[in-house]
Design an enzyme around this catalytic site. Structure first.
Site, short mmCIF file in Angstrom:
data_model
loop_
_atom_site.label_atom_id
_atom_site.label_comp_id
_atom_site.label_asym_id
_atom_site.label_seq_id
_atom_site.Cartn_x
_atom_site.Cartn_y
_atom_site.Cartn_z
N GLU A 1 89.05 18.58 28.37
CA GLU A 1 88.15 18.07 29.43
C GLU A 1 87.63 16.60 28.72
OE1 GLU A 1 87.68 21.03 27.84
OE2 GLU A 1 87.21 22.35 29.51
N PHE B 1 76.09 33.47 28.75
CA PHE B 1 77.47 33.23 28.15
C PHE B 1 77.81 31.88 28.56
CE2 PHE B 1 82.15 33.31 28.78
CZ PHE B 1 82.72 33.21 27.39
N GLN B 2 78.33 31.06 27.64
CA GLN B 2 78.79 29.68 28.14
C GLN B 2 77.65 28.78 28.92
OE1 GLN B 2 82.82 29.91 30.12
NE2 GLN B 2 83.64 29.82 27.94
N LYS C 1 76.75 28.38 39.47
CA LYS C 1 77.84 29.16 40.08
C LYS C 1 77.26 29.76 41.53
CE LYS C 1 80.83 33.28 39.48
NZ LYS C 1 82.45 32.74 39.26
N MET D 1 91.90 0.07 10.90
CA MET D 1 90.82 -0.64 11.04
C MET D 1 89.97 -0.34 9.88
SD MET D 1 89.40 -3.16 12.34
CE MET D 1 89.88 -3.88 13.76
C1 LIG Z 1 86.56 9.17 17.54
C2 LIG Z 1 86.20 8.14 16.69
N1 LIG Z 1 86.31 8.54 15.48
C3 LIG Z 1 86.28 7.54 14.53
C4 LIG Z 1 86.37 6.14 14.75
C5 LIG Z 1 86.24 5.14 13.73
N2 LIG Z 1 87.47 4.33 13.55
C6 LIG Z 1 87.54 3.28 14.31
S1 LIG Z 1 89.08 2.49 14.14
C7 LIG Z 1 89.57 3.87 13.32
C8 LIG Z 1 91.06 3.84 12.63
C9 LIG Z 1 92.04 4.21 14.03
O1 LIG Z 1 93.12 4.27 13.35
P1 LIG Z 1 94.47 4.14 14.27
O2 LIG Z 1 94.41 4.72 15.40
O3 LIG Z 1 95.69 4.56 13.57
O4 LIG Z 1 94.40 2.36 14.55
P2 LIG Z 1 94.75 1.20 13.77
O5 LIG Z 1 93.44 0.70 13.37
O6 LIG Z 1 95.53 1.77 12.47
O7 LIG Z 1 95.53 0.40 14.67
C10 LIG Z 1 88.39 4.85 13.06
C11 LIG Z 1 88.76 6.01 12.33
C12 LIG Z 1 86.28 6.02 16.22
N3 LIG Z 1 86.28 4.69 16.55
N4 LIG Z 1 86.53 6.99 17.10
#
Ligand SMILES: Cc1ncc(C[n+]2csc(CCOP(=O)(O)OP(=O)(O)O)c2C)c(N)n1
Ligand SMILES: [Mg+2]
Lengths: 566, 161
Positions: free
Chosen positions: A50, A112-113, A162, A480
């Site tokens: 979703e 439920f749900q 519902k 990052m």
């Molecule tokens: C749902 C979620 N969890 C954690 C983060 C924190 N976060 C920001 S950038 C990142 C790394 C992303 O890794 P990747 O998709 O491999 O991208 P890259 O930076 O390596 O290009 C994380 C963990 C986030 N932005 N969103």
């Protein structure tokens, strides 16, 4: 005319111009899905989670410039939408999310749900409703669409028990929605427009700073006219990219944490900052007291709560960006004080200074012969699509490289989770975008981490023959976060290595999609060409230099002039 | 700084939690809250008191205004206004102190609303300072229970000469 609640919902969707709904069924919404099956005017896209339905609806909304719609069941179906809703809220994207709910008689019984999704989403929706009286169903749906698409747009949620879907209701013809308490201001105050224009005419070093409001209000033409007429350099927020042509000589690209050196220098040196549909986010301003310290600030925004929220504004203009900038253009055209050529001459020293900054530190990266640089991949994507693709992104370095190196010339072509920064946004968004514009090339610029957060949508892309392209900038890292650990935590790479990863080529093939891999710079172009020529969903796995960083970078909380450069 | 904020809003389920959510979401406490219907039963008037930085309260006030169900928001700090609270106090009143309690209540124009052989329950209205003054005076005699309403406030009519 008497119809069931579910039938009334179908009729309302049609009357609101909805052709596509992204959703996932469950017990509480079977009545609705029963009607969807009979409804030949509506395409339902069955996602596999979703969250993806909401991101897809969000992207659909951004591309068509109207409301996107998602439909899910009660309980877990509803809670799975929360991240998507929060993202749409922070990015001001108009969506309506319908959630199923247990029958009214069971509400509050831990049935439920059952979950109080109206309570859960109260702080991350523009408005939300629980419909308990079938007689209020139709009016509620019309009001929801009205609220989502007007003013500062945003997500609206309607919770549908519902029994309300099964009840008989009286379908009435639509009439314009009139609300006692909700009347957004579209027209700018003429006095403020005059004051703003006069003050801009006096400035020597003006900067135009545009954000997502320019895209949302379709103000890009007015903004472009204004910038060229007044010879004002333009910088864009992440959400504002495409609001002004990125290849125009007046464009300084993005500002802020990973903005260009010259955009950040220009903002910190300018004597007049004209903010249009932007909200002085912390990723843009850095340390607040050092942001545009010499500037008089004009702020145009439809949302009065955005004005003077983080930074005091000298001339506030509460209005729709398109209306306000059009009003400034026509004021300038009418006044004798304004002469286009004279202004161009007057601003020449300022534009020249910006050219010097740009020559000193252009956006760039260190090229290497044997290793693929992610920036190079994005440049090639730009080149081989003629800059005309719709680009979605995941979050992290991939997102910033996409923003920096794919120079967007058109609005509604860069779709990213800007405010919430949701890893997993890009791929479902690409599906939503492709459903909205089947004739366009749609590419998700992804990270190896993020793509795994909604990878299950490969099945959706295949089922609906959505030949979107995924370009994974694969550094085997949560890049990052690794970059922050490198710079500020002495290279302690706690839990950011993603060495254990699927073979993305085989993964694509497992779904019946195409998988391609490039490990050397010379393979980048052939892979992209093949992907673009393939009429199927494609994953391109670009194995990039592992410890590449995103630069420039303003460390969090620092002044935007304190940039770490390449 | 203390802010007394008056909000007119649609009388519907969930509206109150939208209002309070704007405060709690920022870690701000609501000191007191009072809501009831206006002459129009579809519209409620809510008065709340909160302490906080002016800039943040201003931001919250704007956000309040943005809520779909909110009709009007007034930060009373920007006008002249009257404010009242009401307090019910049960106070120990035995042979030696009964007369003194009545005298004090009378000075503050309070009313006795319940009587027993060992206590009086009294009702007093006034602004925050007056209510505090009564409490301070009655405390040594022995307060057994105390219930206060939130503040209600009304802007003063504009005086023209
Ligand atoms: C749902 C979620 N969890 C954690 C983060 C924190 N976060 C920001 S950038 C990142 C790394 C992303 O890794 P990747 O998709 O491999 O991208 P890259 O930076 O390596 O290009 C994380 C963990 C986030 N932005 N969103
Ligand atoms: Mg990565």
């Amino acid at each position: 005319m008497k119809v069931t609640g579910a039938q009334a919902l179908m009729k309302c969707l049609k009357e609101q111009g909805v052709n596509v709904v992204f959703g996932f069924p469950g017990g509480a919404v079977i009545d609705i899905f029963d009607e969807i099956m009979k409804n030949k005017d509506l395409t339902h896209v069955l996602v596999r989670h979703e969250q993806a339905a909401v991101h897809a609806a969000d992207a659909y909304a951004r591309v068509v410039g109207d409301v996107g719609v998602a439909l899910v069941t009660s309980g877990p179906g509803a809670t799975n939408t929360v991240t998507g809703i929060a993202s749409a809220y922070l990015d001001s994207i108009p969506i309506v999310v319908f959630t199923g709910q247990v029958p009214t008689a069971l509400i509050g019984n831990d049935a439920f749900q059952e979950v109080d999704i109206v309570g859960i989403t109260r702080p991350c929706t523009k408005h939300n409703y629980l419909v308990t009286d079938p007689n209020e169903l139709i009016e509620t749906i019309r009001e929801a669409f009205h609220i989502a698409r007007t003013g500062r747009p945003g997500p609206v949620l309607i919770d549908l028990p519902k029994d309300v879907m099964a009840a008989m209701v009286n379908f009435t013809e639509p009439k314009p929605v009139k609300m006692r308490t909700y009347r957004p201001t579209y027209e700018p105050h003429p006095g403020q427009i005059e004051k703003a224009c006069k003050s801009i005419l006096k400035a020597k070093k003006p900067v135009l700073y545009i954000g997502g409001g320019v895209i949302a209000s379709n103000a890009h033409e007015e903004v472009t006219e204004f910038a060229r007429k007044m010879s004002v350099p333009v910088t864009m927020t992440l959400m504002g990219l495409g609001g002004f042509p990125g290849t125009d000589p007046l464009s300084m690209g993005m500002l802020g944490m990973h903005g260009t050196y010259f955009a950040n220098m220009a903002v910190s040196d300018c004597d007049m900052l004209i903010a249009v549909g932007a909200r002085f986010d912390d990723r843009v301003t850095g340390r607040l007291d050092a942001f545009a310290p010499h500037a008089k600030i004009i702020h145009i925004d439809i949302d009065p709560t955005s004005i003077s929220k983080n930074i005091g504004v000298d001339i506030p203009i509460v209005a729709d960006c398109k209306h306000a900038v059009a009003a400034m253009n026509s004021w300038l055209d009418r006044t004798k004080e304004f002469n286009r050529d004279e202004i161009a001459v007057k601003h020449e020293p300022w534009l020249n200074k910006i050219r010097e900054w740009k020559a000193k530190h252009p956006l760039g990266y260190v090229e290497e012969a044997d290793i693929i640089k992610p920036q190079f991949v994005v440049q090639k994507l730009h080149e081989l699509t003629g800059g005309d693709a719709i680009i979605t992104t995941e979050v992290g370095q991939n997102q910033m490289w996409a923003a920096q190196f794919y120079h967007f010339n058109h609005p509604r072509a860069f779709l990213t989770s800007g405010g919430l920064g949701v890893m997993g946004y890009g791929f479902p968004a690409a599906i939503g975008a492709k459903m909205a514009a089947p004739e366009r090339t749609v590419i998700d610029i992804a990270g190896d981490g993020s793509i795994q957060m909604n990878i299950q949508e490969l099945a959706t892309a295949m089922q609906y023959k959505c030949p979107v392209k995924i370009a994974i900038l694969n550094n085997n890292y949560l890049g990052m976060v690794r970059q922050w650990q490198e710079l500020f935590y002495d290279k302690r790479y706690s839990n950011t290595g993603l060495e254990t990863a699927p073979d993305f080529v085989k993964l694509a093939e497992a779904y019946g999609a195409v998988g391609l891999r490039a490990t050397r710079p010379s393979e980048v172009e052939p892979v992209i060409k093949e992907a673009l020529a393939t009429d199927n969903t494609v994953i391109m796995d670009f194995v990039i230099s592992r410890e590449e960083g995103v630069y420039p970078m303003v460390p969090a909380g620092k002044a935007t002039t304190e940039m770490l450069l390449v | 700084m203390k802010h007394t904020i008056s909000v007119l809003l649609q009388n519907k389920p969930g509206v109150l939690s939208r209002v309070t959510g704007l405060f709690s979401g920022r870690g701000y406490n609501i000191e007191s809250l009072c809501v009831n219907k206006t002459l129009d039963p579809n519209v409620s008037c809510l008065t709340l008191v909160s302490y906080g930085a002016d800039q943040i309260i201003e931001q919250i006030t704007k956000q309040l205004h943005k809520l779909i169900d909110v009709i009007k928001v007034t930060d009373m700090a920007e006008t002249e206004y009257v404010e009242r609270e009401m307090v019910l106090i049960r106070i120990k009143a035995e042979a030696g102190t009964r007369a003194e309690v009545l005298r004090i209540i009378d000075i503050f124009r309070g009313k006795v609303v319940d009587v027993s052989s060992k206590s009086y329950a009294v009702e007093i209205t006034g602004d925050e300072e007056k209510i505090q003054a009564v409490i301070d005076i009655l405390k040594p005699i022995g307060i057994q229970e105390i219930v206060k309403t939130g503040t209600i406030a009304m802007a003063r009519a504009r005086k023209t000469l």
